[in-house]
Design an enzyme around this catalytic site. Structure first.
Site, short mmCIF file in Angstrom:
data_model
loop_
_atom_site.label_atom_id
_atom_site.label_comp_id
_atom_site.label_asym_id
_atom_site.label_seq_id
_atom_site.Cartn_x
_atom_site.Cartn_y
_atom_site.Cartn_z
N CYS A 116 -23.06 -2.93 -18.83
CA CYS A 116 -22.39 -3.55 -17.66
C CYS A 116 -21.26 -4.49 -18.07
O CYS A 116 -20.43 -4.84 -17.25
CB CYS A 116 -23.40 -4.29 -16.81
SG CYS A 116 -24.66 -3.19 -16.19
N HIS A 256 -19.50 -8.85 -12.15
CA HIS A 256 -20.22 -7.58 -12.22
C HIS A 256 -21.16 -7.52 -11.01
O HIS A 256 -21.78 -8.53 -10.65
CB HIS A 256 -21.01 -7.52 -13.53
CG HIS A 256 -21.98 -6.38 -13.58
ND1 HIS A 256 -21.58 -5.09 -13.35
CD2 HIS A 256 -23.32 -6.35 -13.81
CE1 HIS A 256 -22.65 -4.29 -13.45
NE2 HIS A 256 -23.70 -5.03 -13.72
N ASN A 286 -24.47 -0.79 -8.04
CA ASN A 286 -24.13 -1.17 -9.41
C ASN A 286 -23.59 0.06 -10.15
O ASN A 286 -24.35 0.97 -10.46
CB ASN A 286 -25.39 -1.71 -10.09
CG ASN A 286 -25.14 -2.18 -11.51
OD1 ASN A 286 -24.09 -1.91 -12.10
ND2 ASN A 286 -26.12 -2.85 -12.08
O1 UT7 Z 1 -26.52 -4.39 -14.28
C1 UT7 Z 1 -27.40 -4.33 -15.36
C2 UT7 Z 1 -28.29 -5.49 -15.42
N1 UT7 Z 1 -29.31 -5.37 -14.40
C3 UT7 Z 1 -29.51 -6.37 -13.57
O2 UT7 Z 1 -28.84 -7.39 -13.60
C4 UT7 Z 1 -30.69 -6.22 -12.62
C5 UT7 Z 1 -31.47 -7.49 -12.55
N2 UT7 Z 1 -32.69 -7.38 -11.71
C6 UT7 Z 1 -32.62 -7.29 -10.37
O3 UT7 Z 1 -31.56 -7.23 -9.79
C7 UT7 Z 1 -33.92 -7.36 -9.61
O4 UT7 Z 1 -34.95 -7.71 -10.49
C8 UT7 Z 1 -34.31 -6.03 -8.88
C9 UT7 Z 1 -33.37 -5.78 -7.71
C10 UT7 Z 1 -34.27 -4.88 -9.86
C11 UT7 Z 1 -35.72 -6.16 -8.31
O5 UT7 Z 1 -35.80 -7.29 -7.44
P1 UT7 Z 1 -36.94 -8.37 -7.62
O6 UT7 Z 1 -36.77 -9.35 -6.55
O7 UT7 Z 1 -36.90 -8.87 -9.03
O8 UT7 Z 1 -38.23 -7.53 -7.34
P2 UT7 Z 1 -39.52 -7.32 -8.26
O9 UT7 Z 1 -39.27 -6.30 -9.29
O10 UT7 Z 1 -40.04 -8.65 -8.69
O11 UT7 Z 1 -40.51 -6.76 -7.19
C12 UT7 Z 1 -40.96 -7.55 -6.06
C13 UT7 Z 1 -41.83 -6.68 -5.18
C14 UT7 Z 1 -42.90 -5.93 -5.96
O12 UT7 Z 1 -44.03 -5.82 -5.14
P3 UT7 Z 1 -45.30 -6.79 -5.32
O13 UT7 Z 1 -45.77 -6.57 -6.72
O14 UT7 Z 1 -44.75 -8.17 -5.10
O15 UT7 Z 1 -46.24 -6.33 -4.27
C15 UT7 Z 1 -42.30 -4.56 -6.14
O16 UT7 Z 1 -43.26 -3.56 -6.33
O17 UT7 Z 1 -41.02 -5.68 -4.56
C16 UT7 Z 1 -41.53 -4.38 -4.86
N3 UT7 Z 1 -40.42 -3.45 -4.97
C17 UT7 Z 1 -39.90 -2.81 -3.92
N4 UT7 Z 1 -40.21 -2.82 -2.63
C18 UT7 Z 1 -39.48 -2.05 -1.80
C19 UT7 Z 1 -39.74 -3.11 -6.09
N5 UT7 Z 1 -38.77 -2.23 -5.78
C20 UT7 Z 1 -38.86 -2.03 -4.43
C21 UT7 Z 1 -38.13 -1.24 -3.52
N6 UT7 Z 1 -38.47 -1.27 -2.22
N7 UT7 Z 1 -37.10 -0.46 -3.93
#
Ligand code: UT7
Length: 332
Positions: A116, A256, A286
């Site tokens: 990225c 980004h 992204n």
């Molecule tokens: O560009 C390259 C570098 N990459 C980045 O900068 C990405 C950085 N990370 C992020 O942007 C975020 O971590 C994500 C968007 C990938 C995920 O968001 P988050 O707020 O960190 O969610 P999480 O992984 O902590 O998940 C929270 C909850 C989980 O459920 P429980 O365990 O709390 O019940 C996940 O299972 O959200 C759930 N979840 C979803 N729910 C609905 C994860 N993905 C989804 C989804 N739809 N697509």
């Protein structure tokens, strides 16, 4: 007298026609529109469809658009750098394919892989060729066909990424504008949190790697988020500080587009309001190396000669950094 600088004199871009909406993703994986918008800021992304079309297809379109807009003859290009993690093939370089297709017959060309942050690495490298006096016109392309390495059964990654390409041309000028300062970093601590397991020399493709879905992006979202949110903001702030820039001096933050929350944190650290932040994550998601040049492409008409821009990125590697650009033209 002004210094010889690498000055951005044009921007081009290309996004594929197909729009993958949050509503369509709801039919593919267990997700919902409200979650996607709240956690990422993404409403839709573009996907490149069609047999045998790779990143070079989009890169060629972006450079063709750039050359048509600037009316620069491709034979004048000395160097073309393509920043991508989704090359058409492991070799030859996608830059080679783009350069030949656009008619840059006098250029040499190569790829840079910094995920990225690729476009920032490419821009910095290009500026050095120009500042040293050896090259006059350099094209930097940021392109990724992320849909080629995404598992559309994995809700944690498939909602984030999209396809697209952006390109800029840098020219040598005695000017106070151009690429002024760059702060770039890398740390392989990121390998365990964000990588592709197979398909490289460590673990070549096999029936087993395909069966185990090891050719897709593996991302521990939460861990990457933590590193991204602090490092991208710190890098942007550092570049402001060492160039004596106050928030009022900044025309735009060009971040980004990984997650709207990471962008907001960077803007907050810099003390700039949302009216000064380039955003297109809602439309494209992204697109990895393409996000920053696509922002410049979308906002070009709003930019004015002398505007101070802070570019900032964080991504796989980890790689991150920030560049201070003084814009050099008004769009007619
Ligand atoms: O560009 C390259 C570098 N990459 C980045 O900068 C990405 C950085 N990370 C992020 O942007 C975020 O971590 C994500 C968007 C990938 C995920 O968001 P988050 O707020 O960190 O969610 P999480 O992984 O902590 O998940 C929270 C909850 C989980 O459920 P429980 O365990 O709390 O019940 C996940 O299972 O959200 C759930 N979840 C979803 N729910 C609905 C994860 N993905 C989804 C989804 N739809 N697509």
């Amino acid at each position: 007298m002004d210094k010889r600088r690498a000055v951005i004199t044009g921007v081009g871009g290309y996004v594929p026609e197909y729009i993958l909406t949050n509503a369509e993703l709801e039919t593919m994986v267990d997700t919902n529109e409200a979650w996607i918008i709240e956690r990422t800021g993404i409403r839709e992304r573009r996907i490149l469809k069609g047999e045998n079309l790779g990143s070079s297809f989009m890169g060629i379109k972006a450079v063709d658009n750039l050359l048509a807009k600037t009316k620069i003859n491709p034979e004048e290009i000395d160097l073309l750098i393509c920043c991508t993690v989704t090359p058409d093939m492991l070799f030859p370089a996608t830059a080679n394919l783009i350069a030949t297709a656009v008619g840059a017959v006098n250029a040499f060309s190569y790829d840079i892989n910094a995920a990225c942050s690729g476009f920032l690495y490419g821009l910095t490298t290009a500026s050095k060729f120009i500042e040293s006096g050896t090259h006059k016109k350099v094209v930097v392309v940021g392109v990724d066909k992320m849909s080629s390495i995404i598992d559309y059964e994995d809700r944690a990654t498939c909602i984030i990424f999209g396809d697209g390409a952006g390109a800029v041309i840098l020219e040598a000028k005695e000017s106070e504008n151009g690429i002024i300062d760059a702060y770039l970093k890398s740390d392989a601590i990121g390998e365990k949190h964000l990588h592709m397991k197979a398909g490289g020399s460590r673990k070549p493709a096999s029936l087993e790697t395909v069966k185990n879905k090891e050719h897709f992006v593996y991302q521990e979202g939460k861990a990457v988020f933590k590193f991204a949110v602090t490092n991208m903001a710190d890098a942007a702030y550092k570049v402001m500080q060492r160039n004596d820039l106050k928030s009022d001096d900044i025309a735009y933050l060009v971040p980004h587009q990984a997650n709207k929350r990471i962008i907001d944190a960077t803007a907050k650290r810099m003390g700039v309001g949302e009216e000064k932040v380039m955003i297109n994550i809602d439309k494209y998601g992204n697109t990895t190396a393409a996000t920053i040049p696509l922002c410049l492409w979308d906002y070009e008409s709003k930019l004015k000669k002398g505007d101070n821009l802070i570019l900032a990125a964080f991504g796989g590697g980890f790689t991150w950094g920030s560049i201070f650009v003084k814009w050099d033209y008004n769009t007619k």
